[in-house]
Design a protein around this motif. Structure first.
Motif, PDB file in Angstrom:
ATOM      1  N   LEU A 130      38.023  43.290  10.337  1.00  0.00           N
ATOM      2  CA  LEU A 130      38.142  44.615  11.013  1.00  0.00           C
ATOM      3  C   LEU A 130      37.330  45.127  11.911  1.00  0.00           C
ATOM      4  O   LEU A 130      36.161  44.519  11.746  1.00  0.00           O
ATOM      5  CB  LEU A 130      37.930  45.352   9.498  1.00  0.00           C
ATOM      6  CG  LEU A 130      39.245  44.833   8.415  1.00  0.00           C
ATOM      7  CD1 LEU A 130      39.059  45.934   7.199  1.00  0.00           C
ATOM      8  CD2 LEU A 130      40.572  45.022   9.043  1.00  0.00           C
ATOM      9  N   VAL A 169      45.210  47.490   5.409  1.00  0.00           N
ATOM     10  CA  VAL A 169      45.760  46.277   5.494  1.00  0.00           C
ATOM     11  C   VAL A 169      46.269  45.727   4.171  1.00  0.00           C
ATOM     12  O   VAL A 169      47.267  45.164   4.254  1.00  0.00           O
ATOM     13  CB  VAL A 169      44.540  45.541   6.118  1.00  0.00           C
ATOM     14  CG1 VAL A 169      44.816  43.916   5.893  1.00  0.00           C
ATOM     15  CG2 VAL A 169      44.014  45.853   7.400  1.00  0.00           C
ATOM     16  N   CYS A 195      43.834  42.169  15.061  1.00  0.00           N
ATOM     17  CA  CYS A 195      44.149  41.622  13.414  1.00  0.00           C
ATOM     18  C   CYS A 195      45.535  41.000  13.206  1.00  0.00           C
ATOM     19  O   CYS A 195      45.677  40.483  12.044  1.00  0.00           O
ATOM     20  CB  CYS A 195      43.558  42.698  12.698  1.00  0.00           C
ATOM     21  SG  CYS A 195      42.008  43.284  12.900  1.00  0.00           S
ATOM     22  N   LEU A 255      43.493  48.379  14.631  1.00  0.00           N
ATOM     23  CA  LEU A 255      43.724  47.245  14.056  1.00  0.00           C
ATOM     24  C   LEU A 255      44.480  46.199  14.971  1.00  0.00           C
ATOM     25  O   LEU A 255      44.655  44.990  14.630  1.00  0.00           O
ATOM     26  CB  LEU A 255      44.610  47.167  12.684  1.00  0.00           C
ATOM     27  CG  LEU A 255      43.927  48.106  11.677  1.00  0.00           C
ATOM     28  CD1 LEU A 255      44.561  48.115  10.386  1.00  0.00           C
ATOM     29  CD2 LEU A 255      42.546  47.291  11.312  1.00  0.00           C
TER      30      LEU A 255
END
Length: 215
Positions: free
Chosen positions: A184, A199, A22, A19
């Motif tokens: 994602l 998330v 992000c 991740l």
């Protein structure tokens, strides 16, 4: 970045290294939600299938205690005790809530609207009815192209409702409509869904910590 946001984000990235990349959009999503709740707003959430289940899950984490206890204020507890015989029970069994609505749960409205008007406009109609400037819409769509979610985002933008999208890689059509587009690093539906949960858990933990850590 606020200390509690950094701590929760660092913990998320330690568990889900994929991740990284992000982070900026996750922090932006948090900031939009914090501002919304600070000014008395609400969060609207929509998705289809597994994403609808995630929408329900998010509401569950926002509307009641998630990781923290959320006792009502002493003043409100006193008021309940004054007004009702069982006021102490009522106060003890209420928790601080962050207003959130899962749009996919209104079956009669959605099926009527689908039958009578347009199947891809049901969520948009709800955003039009519920949404106020300063609110947040979270659109969950693994492809980013789910028509009913994209249309909801369009109506949100027209009303001054901020849009947070959680999608797979690329972001699809909803990305361009989003104030925060969390894309994602996956494209297969089930893999996107597997990354969606951590998330939104992180976002819910950040928001809860901000509003209830000192309760």
């Amino acid at each position: 970045m606020k200390d509690h946001v950094k701590k929760i984000l660092d913990e998320l990235l330690a568990r889900f290294d994929c991740l990284r990349g992000c982070e900026k959009e996750i922090v932006t999503a948090y900031q939009l939600m914090e501002e919304c709740y600070t000014h008395g707003g609400k969060v609207l959430i929509c998705g289809n299938g597994g994403s609808q289940a995630d929408a329900d899950h998010i509401v569950g984490e926002l509307m009641k205690g998630f990781l923290l206890k959320r006792p009502v204020s002493r003043e409100y507890a006193t008021q309940l005790g004054r007004d009702f015989e069982d006021g102490a029970y009522l106060a003890a069994n209420l928790q601080g809530a962050l207003p959130a609505i899962s749009l996919g749960n209104h079956n009669a409205l959605l099926t009527a609207f689908s039958n009578d008007v347009a199947p891809d406009m049901g969520f948009a109609q709800q955003v039009f009815g519920y949404g106020k400037k300063g609110d947040v819409l979270i659109g969950l769509t693994t492809s980013g192209n789910s028509g009913n979610v994209v249309n909801a985002a369009k109506i949100a933008k027209s009303l001054g409702v901020s849009v947070v999208s959680i999608t797979g890689a690329g972001g699809g059509k909803i990305a361009a409509l989003s104030d925060s587009a969390i894309q994602l690093p996956a494209t297969e539906t089930y893999l996107v869904q597997e990354l969606t949960l951590p998330v939104y858990h992180a976002l819910c933990a950040m928001i809860e910590t901000h509003f209830f850590a000192c309760s």
